[in-house]
Design a protein around this motif. Structure first.
Motif, mmCIF file in Angstrom:
data_model
loop_
_atom_site.group_PDB
_atom_site.id
_atom_site.type_symbol
_atom_site.label_atom_id
_atom_site.label_comp_id
_atom_site.label_asym_id
_atom_site.label_seq_id
_atom_site.Cartn_x
_atom_site.Cartn_y
_atom_site.Cartn_z
ATOM 1 N N LEU A 70 1.977 3.119 9.705
ATOM 2 C CA LEU A 70 1.826 1.681 9.966
ATOM 3 C C LEU A 70 2.106 0.845 8.728
ATOM 4 O O LEU A 70 2.431 -0.339 8.832
ATOM 5 N N VAL A 71 1.914 1.446 7.551
ATOM 6 C CA VAL A 71 2.077 0.683 6.310
ATOM 7 C C VAL A 71 2.960 1.472 5.348
ATOM 8 O O VAL A 71 3.003 2.697 5.413
ATOM 9 N N PRO A 72 3.633 0.799 4.439
ATOM 10 C CA PRO A 72 4.454 1.520 3.466
ATOM 11 C C PRO A 72 3.594 2.272 2.450
ATOM 12 O O PRO A 72 2.429 1.925 2.249
ATOM 13 N N GLN A 73 4.165 3.278 1.824
ATOM 14 C CA GLN A 73 3.438 4.075 0.822
ATOM 15 C C GLN A 73 2.923 3.190 -0.311
ATOM 16 O O GLN A 73 1.842 3.426 -0.858
ATOM 17 N N SER A 74 3.665 2.130 -0.644
ATOM 18 C CA SER A 74 3.241 1.265 -1.748
ATOM 19 C C SER A 74 1.871 0.632 -1.449
ATOM 20 O O SER A 74 1.049 0.451 -2.346
ATOM 21 N N PHE A 75 1.604 0.346 -0.156
ATOM 22 C CA PHE A 75 0.304 -0.223 0.218
ATOM 23 C C PHE A 75 -0.799 0.799 -0.017
ATOM 24 O O PHE A 75 -1.862 0.485 -0.566
ATOM 25 N N ILE A 76 -0.549 2.039 0.380
ATOM 26 C CA ILE A 76 -1.546 3.097 0.213
ATOM 27 C C ILE A 76 -1.835 3.325 -1.276
ATOM 28 O O ILE A 76 -2.995 3.463 -1.681
ATOM 29 N N ASP A 77 -0.785 3.328 -2.097
ATOM 30 C CA ASP A 77 -0.977 3.514 -3.539
ATOM 31 C C ASP A 77 -1.818 2.387 -4.128
ATOM 32 O O ASP A 77 -2.717 2.615 -4.950
ATOM 33 N N ASP A 78 -1.526 1.179 -3.675
ATOM 34 C CA ASP A 78 -2.248 -0.008 -4.141
ATOM 35 C C ASP A 78 -3.726 0.096 -3.737
ATOM 36 O O ASP A 78 -4.640 -0.171 -4.530
ATOM 37 N N ALA A 79 -3.971 0.539 -2.493
ATOM 38 C CA ALA A 79 -5.346 0.687 -2.005
ATOM 39 C C ALA A 79 -6.060 1.801 -2.779
ATOM 40 O O ALA A 79 -7.223 1.646 -3.161
ATOM 41 N N ALA A 80 -5.371 2.911 -3.016
ATOM 42 C CA ALA A 80 -5.991 4.037 -3.735
ATOM 43 C C ALA A 80 -6.463 3.580 -5.110
ATOM 44 O O ALA A 80 -7.578 3.880 -5.543
ATOM 45 N N SER A 81 -5.637 2.798 -5.771
ATOM 46 C CA SER A 81 -5.988 2.281 -7.079
ATOM 47 C C SER A 81 -7.141 1.282 -6.964
ATOM 48 O O SER A 81 -8.035 1.235 -7.815
ATOM 49 N N GLY A 82 -7.135 0.507 -5.892
ATOM 50 C CA GLY A 82 -8.228 -0.440 -5.633
ATOM 51 C C GLY A 82 -9.549 0.287 -5.393
ATOM 52 O O GLY A 82 -10.591 -0.104 -5.910
ATOM 53 N N PHE A 83 -9.520 1.377 -4.609
ATOM 54 C CA PHE A 83 -10.735 2.169 -4.331
ATOM 55 C C PHE A 83 -11.337 2.647 -5.650
ATOM 56 O O PHE A 83 -12.551 2.655 -5.834
ATOM 57 N N ASP A 84 -10.463 3.063 -6.592
ATOM 58 C CA ASP A 84 -10.932 3.628 -7.855
ATOM 59 C C ASP A 84 -11.654 2.623 -8.733
ATOM 60 O O ASP A 84 -12.498 3.008 -9.541
ATOM 61 N N THR A 85 -11.314 1.349 -8.605
ATOM 62 C CA THR A 85 -11.851 0.372 -9.559
ATOM 63 C C THR A 85 -12.877 -0.577 -8.931
ATOM 64 O O THR A 85 -13.381 -1.467 -9.599
ATOM 65 N N ALA A 86 -13.193 -0.391 -7.647
ATOM 66 C CA ALA A 86 -14.109 -1.327 -6.982
ATOM 67 C C ALA A 86 -15.568 -0.972 -7.263
ATOM 68 O O ALA A 86 -15.921 0.202 -7.283
ATOM 69 N N PRO A 87 -16.433 -2.000 -7.468
ATOM 70 C CA PRO A 87 -17.850 -1.735 -7.697
ATOM 71 C C PRO A 87 -18.554 -1.204 -6.453
ATOM 72 O O PRO A 87 -19.579 -0.536 -6.550
ATOM 73 N N MET A 88 -18.023 -1.505 -5.271
ATOM 74 C CA MET A 88 -18.631 -1.024 -4.044
ATOM 75 C C MET A 88 -17.879 0.215 -3.565
ATOM 76 O O MET A 88 -16.656 0.285 -3.660
ATOM 77 N N ALA A 89 -18.632 1.174 -3.021
ATOM 78 C CA ALA A 89 -17.993 2.293 -2.336
ATOM 79 C C ALA A 89 -17.255 1.725 -1.117
ATOM 80 O O ALA A 89 -17.571 0.637 -0.649
ATOM 81 N N VAL A 90 -16.289 2.464 -0.629
ATOM 82 C CA VAL A 90 -15.519 1.975 0.516
ATOM 83 C C VAL A 90 -16.043 2.639 1.786
ATOM 84 O O VAL A 90 -16.335 3.842 1.792
ATOM 85 N N ARG A 91 -16.228 1.876 2.831
ATOM 86 C CA ARG A 91 -16.700 2.401 4.114
ATOM 87 C C ARG A 91 -16.219 1.448 5.201
ATOM 88 O O ARG A 91 -16.615 0.289 5.229
ATOM 89 N N VAL A 92 -15.326 1.934 6.073
ATOM 90 C CA VAL A 92 -14.716 1.087 7.101
ATOM 91 C C VAL A 92 -14.824 1.802 8.444
ATOM 92 O O VAL A 92 -14.392 2.947 8.583
ATOM 93 N N SER A 93 -15.384 1.133 9.439
ATOM 94 C CA SER A 93 -15.539 1.750 10.763
ATOM 95 C C SER A 93 -14.205 1.728 11.509
ATOM 96 O O SER A 93 -13.359 0.870 11.264
ATOM 97 N N PRO A 94 -14.017 2.663 12.465
ATOM 98 C CA PRO A 94 -12.797 2.641 13.286
ATOM 99 C C PRO A 94 -12.627 1.295 13.995
ATOM 100 O O PRO A 94 -11.507 0.804 14.152
ATOM 101 N N TYR A 95 -13.747 0.688 14.398
ATOM 102 C CA TYR A 95 -13.680 -0.604 15.076
ATOM 103 C C TYR A 95 -13.028 -1.642 14.164
ATOM 104 O O TYR A 95 -12.109 -2.365 14.574
ATOM 105 N N LEU A 96 -13.491 -1.712 12.901
ATOM 106 C CA LEU A 96 -12.907 -2.665 11.948
ATOM 107 C C LEU A 96 -11.434 -2.368 11.707
ATOM 108 O O LEU A 96 -10.599 -3.275 11.680
#
Ligand SMILES: *Cc1c(COP(=O)(O)O)cnc(C)c1O
Ligand code: SF4
Length: 453
Positions: A70-96
């Motif tokens: 659904l999304v290009p690899q560049s988006f996933i890379d950007d998100a992966a880097s975002g997950f690493d530096t965020a103060p909050m853990a990531v948790r997203v429901s299937p509904y969201l």
């Protein structure tokens, strides 16, 4: 501009096209099947709260697996880097995940709230810190903040069904990230200290049960907290705070034990002539689907009062029309819009904050668009523990430096509390002053003096 004074009515309002009443148009059908991972998921499964919880995404590889293609690899890379530096853990429901428009994930208002992108992050404001509301400084026992005279905040649990990037309590909520969190586990001995403190304070009438999130409280814990608090003679009102309705309405529909615990607690309150309400947290009209409406109908039929506290978030709900639509849609599903918070000074989410001026403009626009009792109050929760103040009640507001100054006579008399607009939204002159550390204290002193301090 010349004022036009109308003395005689010109014409009655023509009826509007029903198609323009977008607040009534809720997303229906099996929208989740747009997500590759949920293509074969039937409605009964999607409505099952166990399934939602079990399939909630906490790792970037799981996110990738769910939205593959659904999304290009560049988006996933950007998100992966975002997950690493965020103060909050990531948790997203299937509904969201199903409500996000994956054709335009960078602009999607739900993606912005839950999935951090490295490329969008901005440096923190120099005045941003953890626990900017100083909740721990006003805590006589761990997990109870007694700031206002007659009401207190009970942090019963430290987990949530999802994690919001912008959480005010990133100092405590969720698993450790690079932030080692304050421990607010749902421990019975910690709760006993809290009940004892509340019982010892005749002035306390109103308890906000929060966290973390009341959704995470087991049915028997909801009953225990409800019974214990409602049976204290000083307590007149309690509220359970939960983001859950906005991110996992399935629980209200299919977790019958938990639902009955909430309904029975509300009924106990009515028998004792005390108020029990549910406070939730919708930020964008897209978060209210036909599933949400079913969940809210179930609560409404049982007489459970639901109110909403939203946070003003840049690129999510910081346009007049978006906020007005949210407010109307909340009213449509019997949720009373209570507050819109100007974003607290939280680390790592500068891209989500906006200015006090934006709040004032939106407040002006929303007022008059629907019933007064469904019109939210726009507040700044004054950094340093001043409590919630009407956004427009500042003593002074310098739009160049972005410093607004508030007082709180019934909470902390004689003190001044400053809020800081995000620097990238200031005019060049203000940005230049913040770029020079020698100016910081000067700007603060100027603002407090102008406020009468
Ligand atoms: C928000 C809050 C409350 C409740 O305040 P209301 O304005 O009544 O919603 C109570 N205690 C603390 C510490 C709070 O932050
Ligand atoms: S649900 Fe509330 S407490 Fe939990 S992460 Fe979101 S804002 Fe924080």
């Amino acid at each position: 501009m010349s004022a036009v004074v109308e003395t005689t009515p010109k014409a009655l309002k023509p009826p509007v096209d029903p198609a323009s009443l977008t607040h009534q148009q809720l997303l229906e059908g099996d929208f989740w099947r747009r997500i590759p991972a949920y293509r074969d998921v039937d409605e009964a499964t999607f409505l099952d709260h166990h399934w939602q919880a079990k399939n909630t995404i906490t790792r970037v590889d799981k996110l990738l697996a769910a939205i593959q293609g659904l999304v290009p690899q560049s988006f996933i890379d950007d998100a992966a880097s975002g997950f690493d530096t965020a103060p909050m853990a990531v948790r997203v429901s299937p509904y969201l995940l199903s409500l996000i428009d994956w054709n335009d994930p960078y602009a999607d208002p739900l993606r912005i709230q839950f999935i951090p992108m490295r490329s969008r992050m901005l440096p923190d404001h120099p005045k941003v810190g953890f626990d900017s509301l100083a909740e721990q400084a006003d805590a006589p026992v761990p997990g109870l903040t007694h700031r206002y005279r007659d009401k207190a905040l009970f942090l019963a649990i430290d987990t949530c069904p999802v994690y919001c990037r912008f959480c005010t309590r990133s100092y405590a909520v969720g698993p450790d990230t690079f932030v080692e969190k304050v421990n607010l586990k749902p421990k019975k001995d910690r709760w006993e200290q809290i009940f004892a403190y509340i019982a010892s304070r005749p002035e306390l009438e109103d308890i906000v049960v929060s966290g973390g999130d009341s959704y995470q409280l087991r049915a028997e814990w909801i009953r225990e907290i409800g019974d214990r608090l409602l049976n204290l003679p000083n307590i007149r009102r309690i509220r359970f705070a939960s983001k859950g309705l906005a991110v996992m309405p399935q629980k209200v529909l299919t977790d019958d034990d938990w639902f009955r615990a909430v309904v029975d607690t509300a009924a106990l309150g009515r028998r004792l002539h005390k108020q029990v309400a549910f406070h939730t947290h919708f930020n964008h009209p897209n978060e209210i689907s036909s599933i949400t409406q079913r969940a809210l109908n179930r609560l409404f039929e049982e007489g459970v009062v639901v109110r909403n506290q939203a946070v003003l978030l840049r690129d999510v709900n910081d346009r007049e029309e978006t906020m007005a639509l949210l407010v109307k849609r909340l009213g449509h599903v019997n949720v009373q819009p209570y507050y819109v918070y100007v974003h607290d000074l939280v680390k790592g989410v500068e891209d989500l904050r906006t200015t006090v001026q934006r709040a004032l403009d939106i407040e002006k626009y929303v007022r008059g668009s629907t019933a007064g009792f469904n019109t939210p109050t726009f507040v700044v929760d004054a950094p340093g523990g001043g409590g919630k103040r009407n956004a427009h009640s500042f003593e002074h507001y310098d739009r160049k430096t972005g410093i607004s100054v508030y007082t709180a006579p019934s909470v902390k008399p004689g003190r001044f509390f400053c809020y800081f607009d995000p620097i990238d939204q200031l005019p060049p002159e203000g940005q230049a002053r913040w770029a020079d550390p020698a100016e910081h204290e000067k700007m603060l002193a100027e603002a407090v003096t102008a406020a009468g301090g």
